[in-house]
Motif scaffolding. Structure first.
Motif, mmCIF file in Angstrom:
data_model
loop_
_atom_site.group_PDB
_atom_site.id
_atom_site.type_symbol
_atom_site.label_atom_id
_atom_site.label_comp_id
_atom_site.label_asym_id
_atom_site.label_seq_id
_atom_site.Cartn_x
_atom_site.Cartn_y
_atom_site.Cartn_z
ATOM 1 N N ALA A 185 11.874 25.680 -13.079
ATOM 2 C CA ALA A 185 12.873 25.339 -14.097
ATOM 3 C C ALA A 185 13.127 23.834 -14.152
ATOM 4 O O ALA A 185 13.061 23.211 -15.216
ATOM 5 N N LEU A 186 13.424 23.256 -13.006
ATOM 6 C CA LEU A 186 13.723 21.816 -12.934
ATOM 7 C C LEU A 186 12.456 21.082 -12.518
ATOM 8 O O LEU A 186 12.379 20.477 -11.457
ATOM 9 N N ASN A 187 11.469 21.144 -13.388
ATOM 10 C CA ASN A 187 10.169 20.552 -13.076
ATOM 11 C C ASN A 187 10.142 19.074 -13.455
ATOM 12 O O ASN A 187 11.141 18.504 -13.912
ATOM 13 N N ASN A 188 8.971 18.477 -13.273
ATOM 14 C CA ASN A 188 8.850 17.046 -13.541
ATOM 15 C C ASN A 188 9.161 16.707 -15.000
ATOM 16 O O ASN A 188 9.762 15.672 -15.292
ATOM 17 N N GLN A 189 8.733 17.594 -15.911
ATOM 18 C CA GLN A 189 8.984 17.343 -17.319
ATOM 19 C C GLN A 189 10.480 17.374 -17.625
ATOM 20 O O GLN A 189 10.976 16.577 -18.423
ATOM 21 N N TRP A 190 11.202 18.296 -16.978
ATOM 22 C CA TRP A 190 12.654 18.384 -17.180
ATOM 23 C C TRP A 190 13.334 17.084 -16.737
ATOM 24 O O TRP A 190 14.197 16.556 -17.451
ATOM 25 N N PHE A 191 12.930 16.573 -15.588
ATOM 26 C CA PHE A 191 13.513 15.316 -15.113
ATOM 27 C C PHE A 191 13.137 14.144 -16.022
ATOM 28 O O PHE A 191 13.940 13.239 -16.243
ATOM 29 N N LYS A 192 11.933 14.179 -16.570
ATOM 30 C CA LYS A 192 11.525 13.123 -17.496
ATOM 31 C C LYS A 192 12.390 13.133 -18.737
ATOM 32 O O LYS A 192 12.799 12.083 -19.256
ATOM 33 N N GLU A 193 12.707 14.342 -19.220
ATOM 34 C CA GLU A 193 13.581 14.468 -20.391
ATOM 35 C C GLU A 193 15.003 14.000 -20.088
ATOM 36 O O GLU A 193 15.713 13.534 -20.989
ATOM 37 N N GLN A 194 15.412 14.119 -18.820
ATOM 38 C CA GLN A 194 16.742 13.635 -18.422
ATOM 39 C C GLN A 194 16.770 12.123 -18.233
ATOM 40 O O GLN A 194 17.831 11.536 -18.052
ATOM 41 N N GLY A 195 15.592 11.490 -18.257
ATOM 42 C CA GLY A 195 15.515 10.030 -18.147
ATOM 43 C C GLY A 195 15.298 9.504 -16.743
ATOM 44 O O GLY A 195 15.473 8.293 -16.494
ATOM 45 N N LEU A 196 14.897 10.371 -15.799
ATOM 46 C CA LEU A 196 14.696 9.925 -14.423
ATOM 47 C C LEU A 196 13.480 9.006 -14.332
ATOM 48 O O LEU A 196 12.393 9.331 -14.814
ATOM 49 N N VAL A 197 13.671 7.854 -13.713
ATOM 50 C CA VAL A 197 12.580 6.922 -13.432
ATOM 51 C C VAL A 197 12.001 7.267 -12.065
ATOM 52 O O VAL A 197 12.740 7.571 -11.126
ATOM 53 N N THR A 198 10.680 7.229 -11.939
ATOM 54 C CA THR A 198 10.039 7.518 -10.655
ATOM 55 C C THR A 198 9.448 6.251 -10.064
ATOM 56 O O THR A 198 9.099 5.298 -10.780
ATOM 57 N N LEU A 199 9.336 6.243 -8.752
ATOM 58 C CA LEU A 199 8.694 5.122 -8.068
ATOM 59 C C LEU A 199 7.233 4.992 -8.480
ATOM 60 O O LEU A 199 6.705 3.883 -8.558
ATOM 61 N N THR A 200 6.604 6.122 -8.752
ATOM 62 C CA THR A 200 5.206 6.100 -9.188
ATOM 63 C C THR A 200 5.059 5.353 -10.502
ATOM 64 O O THR A 200 4.120 4.565 -10.688
ATOM 65 N N GLU A 201 5.993 5.572 -11.432
ATOM 66 C CA GLU A 201 5.957 4.856 -12.713
ATOM 67 C C GLU A 201 6.161 3.356 -12.501
ATOM 68 O O GLU A 201 5.488 2.533 -13.132
ATOM 69 N N VAL A 202 7.101 3.007 -11.637
ATOM 70 C CA VAL A 202 7.345 1.598 -11.341
ATOM 71 C C VAL A 202 6.091 0.965 -10.771
ATOM 72 O O VAL A 202 5.690 -0.148 -11.160
ATOM 73 N N SER A 241 0.867 -1.185 0.000
ATOM 74 C CA SER A 241 0.000 0.000 0.000
ATOM 75 C C SER A 241 0.900 1.230 0.000
ATOM 76 O O SER A 241 1.130 1.859 1.030
ATOM 77 N N VAL A 242 1.402 1.566 -1.187
ATOM 78 C CA VAL A 242 2.513 2.521 -1.272
ATOM 79 C C VAL A 242 2.266 3.663 -2.251
ATOM 80 O O VAL A 242 3.175 4.464 -2.490
ATOM 81 N N LYS A 243 1.099 3.761 -2.813
ATOM 82 C CA LYS A 243 0.869 4.743 -3.870
ATOM 83 C C LYS A 243 1.205 6.166 -3.420
ATOM 84 O O LYS A 243 1.976 6.876 -4.067
ATOM 85 N N SER A 244 0.627 6.602 -2.314
ATOM 86 C CA SER A 244 0.886 7.962 -1.826
ATOM 87 C C SER A 244 2.301 8.088 -1.278
ATOM 88 O O SER A 244 2.950 9.131 -1.452
ATOM 89 N N ARG A 245 2.811 7.037 -0.631
ATOM 90 C CA ARG A 245 4.178 7.068 -0.093
ATOM 91 C C ARG A 245 5.194 7.215 -1.224
ATOM 92 O O ARG A 245 6.160 7.970 -1.106
ATOM 93 N N PHE A 246 4.977 6.519 -2.327
ATOM 94 C CA PHE A 246 5.882 6.618 -3.463
ATOM 95 C C PHE A 246 5.897 8.038 -4.040
ATOM 96 O O PHE A 246 6.939 8.536 -4.457
ATOM 97 N N ARG A 247 4.738 8.695 -4.074
ATOM 98 C CA ARG A 247 4.687 10.082 -4.569
ATOM 99 C C ARG A 247 5.533 11.004 -3.707
ATOM 100 O O ARG A 247 6.270 11.859 -4.217
ATOM 101 N N GLU A 248 5.429 10.833 -2.392
ATOM 102 C CA GLU A 248 6.216 11.663 -1.474
ATOM 103 C C GLU A 248 7.714 11.435 -1.669
ATOM 104 O O GLU A 248 8.504 12.390 -1.675
#
Length: 463
Positions: free
Chosen positions: A429-446, A367-374
Motif C-alpha cells: 500500500a505505502l510503496n515507493n510510488q505512494w511516497f513519491k506522490e507525497q513528495g518524499l525526496v530520497t537520498l538516491t535521487e540526491v 562511495s555511497v550509492k548502495s548505502r543511500f539505498r539502504e
C-alpha cells in the motif's frame, strides 16, 4: 646556436621579471585602509551580509529584525563612531553547543552592530589576504569548500601518499596569541587604526552568566572576522609545510599531511608539532594526533577515507560518511519520525526532506550509492510506521489497497506495532510510488543529481 642562446636569455629574463613581481607583492603593504571600513557603501553591504546570515542576538538583546527597523540610523551611528574612533565593541555572549563526543563547544555571539563592523572589516581585509593564502587552505574562503578539500585528499591518496598525519589542534580558536596574530596582520597591513580595531575585537571580553570575563588570548568562535583571522594565523604554517614539499590539506584548524612512507610521516609529524607549538604557540592534541596508514582508514570533515587491494593487485579508494555522521543523521530522522506524535504526513515529509537534502548533498560525493539505498528503505519504513499509527484503524489501509487495485484477501494489521511497518500489505500500500506522490525526496535521487552535475561539469568544454 645563437637562436638557442636567445631563447635561453628570454627565459632567464622572464624568470627574473616573475621573481621581481613576486618580491614586490611580498613587500607591498597597505598603509591606509581605515576609511574604507566606515565607507557608507561598505557598511550597508556589511549589514546585508549580516542580515543574510541571520543568527541570534548579542548581550544587548537587539535582534536582526529590530536592527533592520532602524537600519539607516544604526549605520549612521556606527559610521560616526568609527570616524571619530570612539567605537567600542561590546563583550560577546557566551553560548555552548554540544559536540559529537559529548563535550561542549563554546561560541561567542557578538551584537548585531558589532557583527556589521566586523563584516565591514572583513570585506576590506579578505581580498588582501586572499592573494597571500595558499591552495592547500580551503576553510572559510570564497569559492572554496569542503568538497574541494576532500577531492584534493583523494587525489593525493591516488598518487601514492598512503601514510597520513591525522592532526588535531587543541582549542585552536581559544588559544591564538593576540600579539602574534596582530604581528601577522601587520605583515600586510600597517594601518595602525585597523590594527587597533582588530585588537578591540580580540579584547572585547566574554559575558557569561552575568559576569564579563577578560579575553587575553584567542578569537571567539562565532565572530564574523574569526575565520579570517584564524586562517591568517596559520598561513606561516601552510607556507612552511609547502616549502618543505609536504602534501597538506587544511580546512580551518582541521588538517592532514600525506606522505609516502611511515618514516617520512613520523618525521614530518614531529617537525609539524615543533613548528606549531614553538613558532605559533599552539597546542597539538597529544592523543587525537596520530600517524596512520590508509588501510586503517582515517576521518576528515565528516568523511572516512579507506581502501583495499583487489585480487588483480589494483587498489580501490573509498570515502564514505563516518559512523558518527551517519548516526547523527539517523538520530535526526528518528526525532522527526517518532510514532507518538500527531503530525500531518505532508508536514512531516517536508521536514524530513530538508534533512535528506542537506545531508545527501554533503555526503553524496562519496562511495555511497548502495548505502543511500539502504537508508532510503529505513526512512520509508519509519514513515510507514508513523502513517499506520496516524490512521489508527486498519480500514484506511484496506481502502488504499482496494483503490490501488488489490484483489486478494485483506488481513488485519496491528497499526501501532513497529513490525507491522514491514508487513507485505503495508509495503504494497505505502510503496515507493505512494511516497513519491507525497513528495518524499530520497537520498538516491540526491546522489543521482549530484553525479549528473559532476559529469556535466567534467565534460563541459572550456569557453
Amino acid at each position: 646556436m645563437e637562436a638557442g642562446n636567445e631563447e635561453e636569455r628570454m627565459e632567464i629574463n622572464l624568470n627574473r621579471q616573475q621573481e621581481r613581481k613576486v618580491n614586490a607583492m611580498k613587500k607591498r603593504k597597505w598603509y591606509s585602509l581605515y576609511d574604507k571600513i566606515f565607507d557608507t557603501v561598505n557598511l550597508r553591504m556589511a549589514w546585508y551580509d549580516v542580515e543574510a546570515n541571520k543568527g541570534s542576538h548579542g548581550i544587548d538583546g537587539v535582534t536582526i529584525q529590530q536592527f533592520e527597523e532602524n537600519m539607516d540610523y544604526h549605520v549612521r551611528v556606527i559610521q560616526e563612531e568609527l570616524k571619530t574612533k570612539e567605537y567600542r565593541p561590546q563583550p560577546v555572549r557566551r553560548v555552548f553547543i554540544p559536540k559529537a563526543d559529548g563535550s561542549q563547544r563554546p561560541l561567542g555571539i557578538p551584537t548585531i552592530r558589532d557583527r556589521v563592523v566586523q563584516q565591514a572589516l572583513r570585506r576590506v581585509l579578505e581580498p588582501i589576504f586572499e592573494e597571500k593564502f595558499l591552495d592547500c587552505s580551503y576553510g572559510f574562503r570564497p569559492n572554496r569548500d569542503c568538497h574541494m578539500a576532500i577531492d584534493k585528499i583523494t587525489e593525493h591518496l591516488e598518487n601514492g601518499y598512503h601514510w597520513v598525519i591525522d592532526a588535531d589542534l587543541k582549542s585552536y580558536f581559544d588559544t591564538i596569541p593576540h600579539d602574534k596574530l596582530i604581528d601577522q596582520v601587520w605583515e600586510e597591513v600597517s594601518d595602525t587604526s585597523v590594527l587597533k580595531l582588530i585588537r578591540l575585537f580580540l579584547e572585547s571580553g566574554i559575558m557569561h552568566q552575568g559576569v564579563c570575563e577578560e579575553t587575553v588570548e584567542g578569537v571567539p568562535q562565532g565572530g564574523v572576522c574569526s575565520p579570517l583571522l584564524a586562517n591568517i594565523y596559520l598561513q606561516p604554517f601552510d607556507e612552511e609545510m609547502t616549502r618543505r614539499g609536504h602534501k597538506i590539506v587544511r580546512y580551518a584548524d582541521d588538517f592532514v599531511i600525506l606522505c609516502k612512507s611511515k618514516a617520512a610521516a613520523v618525521r614530518v609529524c614531529e617537525s609539524m608539532r615543533k613548528f606549531l607549538e614553538g613558532q605559533l604557540g599552539l597546542k597539538v592534541h597529544p592523543t587525537k594526533t596520530r600517524v596512520v596508514h590508509l588501510d586503517e582508514s582515517f576521518d576528515f570533515l565528516g568523511y572516512t577515507f579507506s581502501s583495499w587491494m583487489e585480487e588483480d593487485g589494483t587498489r580501490k579508494y573509498f570515502r564514505r560518511p563516518k559512523d558518527k555522521s551517519l548516526q547523527k543523521f539517523k538520530d535526526t530522522i528518528r526525532k522527526w519520525t517518532r510514532r507518538n506524535q500527531t503530525l500531518s504526513m505532508d508536514y512531516l515529509i517536508s521536514r524530513v526532506n530538508q534533512v535528506i537534502r542537506g545531508w545527501g548533498n554533503y555526503f553524496g560525493y562519496g562511495s555511497v550509492k548502495s548505502r543511500f539505498r539502504e537508508i532510503d528503505k529505513w526512512i520509508r519504513r519509519r514513515l510507514r510506521a508513523v502513517q499506520l499509527r496516524s490512521w489508527r484503524h486498519v480500514k484506511h489501509l484496506h481502502r488504499l489497497l482496494r483503490k490501488q487495485g488489490y484483489k486478494e484477501e485483506l488481513r488485519g494489521v496491528r497499526m501501532t506495532k513497529w513490525r507491522s511497518s514491514n508487513s507485505p500489505l503495508v509495503d504494497r500500500a505505502l510503496n515507493n510510488q505512494w511516497f513519491k506522490e507525497q513528495g518524499l525526496v530520497t537520498l538516491t535521487e540526491v546522489y543521482q543529481k549530484l553525479m549528473l552535475r559532476k559529469k556535466y561539469v567534467v565534460s563541459k568544454p572550456c569557453a
